[in-house]
Design an enzyme around this catalytic site. Structure first.
Site: not given
Length: 187
Positions: A18, A23, A65, A67, A113
């Site tokens: 990631y 993001h 993570f 969220n 989120n």
């Protein structure tokens, strides 16, 4: 809201897969800030993230993570008695083009989120958000794969330029001169 920023958190997802995704631009912001200030981010399990003390403010890169970002932000804020109004969250913003960066005071989560979870864990939405534009894929059903993929080279360059623009205003954010920051970023 009053006073300056005492906690700067950069949102993203953990893991190499990631690291270069849209993001994670909030984490890009935080990592660059730590490098510029010659700070090493050290893993602190009780804060669910990597942490550094930078003069009068804390840097936080959650290891949760996206969220679940609220766990990390709330843990550090409560431990050091930092009020929501003294927190700045750097995050990706679908509603802005790549290269835009804006400061927002309070408000809702806008479908993000990470922000939703931070609001839930803090019990307040009265924190500042540094919104780093990443563009929108055009269709709602394409958002998840879009944010979890790397930006194009042109967008990456624009995002990095926006991050640099935001980093230049850290002294004003720490001093609480939010109106000056908004004038600089929004003009």
């Amino acid at each position: 809201m009053s006073g300056g920023v005492k906690l700067i958190a950069g949102l993203g997802n953990p893991g190499d897969q990631y690291a270069r995704t849209r993001h994670n631009v909030g984490a890009w912001f935080l990592e660059t800030l730590a490098q510029q200030r010659n700070q090493s981010l050290a893993k602190e399990n009780k804060f669910h993230g990597f942490v550094a003390k930078c003069n009068d403010y804390w840097l936080l890169k959650p290891t949760t993570f996206m969220n679940e970002s609220g766990q990390a932000v709330a843990a550090l804020a409560r431990f050091y008695k930092i009020k929501p109004s003294e927190i700045l969250i750097a995050h990706d913003e679908l509603d802005f083009p790549a290269g835009d960066i804006r400061l927002k005071e309070g408000g809702g989560h806008g479908g993000h989120n990470g922000l939703r979870n931070i609001i839930q864990h803090l019990g307040s939405s009265d924190f500042y958000r540094l919104r780093i534009g990443i563009n929108h894929p055009g269709y709602k059903d394409r958002v998840t794969p879009y944010v979890l993929s790397p930006p194009s080279e042109n967008d990456r360059i624009a995002i990095l330029a926006a991050i640099e623009k935001g980093l230049r205003l850290i002294p004003e954010l720490v001093q609480g001169d939010f109106q000056k920051v908004m004038r600089e970023l929004h003009s």
